[in-house]
Design an enzyme around this catalytic site. Structure first.
Site, PDB file in Angstrom:
ATOM      1  N   ARG A 240       0.848  -1.178   0.000  1.00 56.33           N
ATOM      2  CA  ARG A 240       0.000   0.000   0.000  1.00 56.33           C
ATOM      3  C   ARG A 240       0.889   1.235   0.000  1.00 56.33           C
ATOM      4  NH1 ARG A 240      -2.554   0.383   5.208  1.00 56.33           N
ATOM      5  NH2 ARG A 240      -1.265   2.230   5.588  1.00 56.33           N
TER       6      ARG A 240
ATOM      7  N   HIS B 293      -3.983   4.307   4.425  1.00 56.59           N
ATOM      8  CA  HIS B 293      -5.118   3.377   4.452  1.00 56.59           C
ATOM      9  C   HIS B 293      -6.352   4.062   3.885  1.00 56.59           C
ATOM     10  CE1 HIS B 293      -7.844   0.276   5.836  1.00 56.59           C
ATOM     11  NE2 HIS B 293      -8.551   1.192   6.464  1.00 56.59           N
TER      12      HIS B 293
ATOM     13  N   TYR C  31       3.688   5.491  11.428  1.00 53.95           N
ATOM     14  CA  TYR C  31       3.975   4.098  11.774  1.00 53.95           C
ATOM     15  C   TYR C  31       4.802   3.365  10.720  1.00 53.95           C
ATOM     16  CZ  TYR C  31      -0.168   3.447   8.761  1.00 53.95           C
ATOM     17  OH  TYR C  31      -1.066   3.490   7.724  1.00 53.95           O
TER      18      TYR C  31
END
Length: 390
Positions: A280, A284, A293
């Site tokens: 990805r 998100h 993160y």
């Protein structure tokens, strides 16, 4: 990783059907299934080559076009959200090969059950990209008729569409149809109970369904290794059907493996789990900040495996596409972006009070109170001279 298989059963479409021993899936090898390297070089991979052996230069250009236009649409949607035109957007950036390859493997009579990120699959199924945006703007619950394209509405509840797909597949098997079903979900959804139940029922009833997991390695902020101790495709072993891990940034490999899995389903050999190992590249959703993160070095390493550049390199090296093709595609991409912007900006604003309409079938005093409070809040903007924001 090695392609795994433990058992396959003949479909329960009539009484007295006998079970047969499983056949080892083609293309078994130590690494994930790959037909096009990150450097754009064509490589062999056992019997999976047969599923793309007759692909033409025109079809290769078509796959490239699909990925480019899907990425452009996705980028426009992200931009529109940042401008306040959409409430949220779930980007597919980096997952174009997994979606286009698998989407182009389906037949018209197959049925597709997506999550909320399968914009490339929707493109392959003939759904107008502009129709995908109404839900994210809050003006409808989908914007298209699922039965017109055999493409179900987007599903927000994580993993639940796998149960819908399994039930649908069981139904068409009982009807004696030779079509198949494909259900999309992510690595995060693979930890949901609905997915486990889907695997159980599909295996027991030999449902003609392909579970296509796009392992983009991050379930929002949770890395895959925090969810599983084995590669995701190996979970299929415990349920008695094959699992395959494919290079999710290789559109040819995704096309070949999905074709194989769908044909297997149509022959009555039951379900398959395909794990498309991809990444990805973006957040998100647009409400997320992956820099909190995820390391920049990780993203940079995956940028070198970009699925679109990979196929472009192959097309150029094979003399399957010239500068004229790429220039025309760039113009088409610009036109698509312009149309998407115009369509979204012409959409009505969502009804802010619709959220109160169906909370209870017969109404509720608390909902009435909350509606009145919200109405007073909205009216306060008009009192301040900023106009009614409804």
């Amino acid at each position: 990783m090695t392609v795994e298989s433990t058992a396959a059963r003949k479909p329960r479409r009539s009484a007295g059907t006998k079970r047969t021993a499983a056949k080892k899936p083609p293309g078994a090898q130590p690494d994930l299934v790959q037909l096009l390297t990150p450097e754009g070089k064509r490589v062999k991979n056992g019997e999976f080559d047969a599923y793309v052996a007759d692909i033409t230069p025109e079809e290769l250009r078509g796959l490239y076009r699909d990925m480019v236009l899907t990425r452009r649409f996705d980028a426009e949607a992200t931009s529109l959200q940042r401008q306040g035109e959409l409430g949220l957007w779930a980007s597919l950036l980096g997952q174009e090969a997994a979606q286009i390859g698998s989407g182009r493997a389906t037949r018209e009579d197959d049925y597709v059950f997506p999550t909320y990120r399968e914009h490339g699959v929707a493109w392959c199924r003939g759904v107008d990209p502009a129709n995908l945006l109404g839900m994210f703007r809050g003006v409808n619950n989908g914007g298209w008729d699922p039965n017109s394209n055999n493409f179900h509405l987007y599903t927000i509840v994580i993993g639940s569409q796998t149960l819908h797909a399994t039930g649908y597949a069981m139904g068409i098997a009982k009807d004696g149809a030779d079509s198949a079903v494909i259900a999309y979900f992510g690595d995060g959804a693979s930890s949901q109970g609905d997915v486990a139940e889907s695997f159980t029922f599909s295996a027991v009833y030999n449902a003609p369904v392909v579970f296509f997991c796009q392992n983009n390695q991050w379930a929002i902020s949770e890395p895959t290794e925090r969810q599983t101790r084995v590669p995701l495709y190996q979970r299929a072993q415990g349920y008695g059907f094959p699992g395959v891990r494919v290079d999710g940034n290789d559109v040819l490999a995704c096309l070949a493996v999905t074709k194989w899995a769908l044909e297997r389903a149509r022959r009555g050999e039951g379900p398959t789990l395909v794990e498309a190992f991809t990444y990805r590249m973006g957040a998100h959703t647009t409400s997320d900040d992956p820099t909190k993160y995820r390391a920049d070095e990780e993203r940079e390493a995956w940028e070198a495996k970009d699925p679109i550049q990979r196929l472009r390199t192959y097309l150029e090296a094979s003399n399957h596409a010239d500068e004229g093709f790429f220039a025309e595609l760039e113009a088409e991409s610009e036109a698509l972006g312009k149309r998407v912007r115009e369509v979204v900006r012409a959409m009505p604003d969502p009804d802010s009070f619709a959220i109160f309409e169906n909370a209870y079938a017969d109404g509720h005093a608390l909902v009435d109170e909350e509606r009145a409070q919200f109405a007073a809040y909205q009216a306060s903007f008009a009192d301040e001279g900023e106009g009614d924001q409804r």
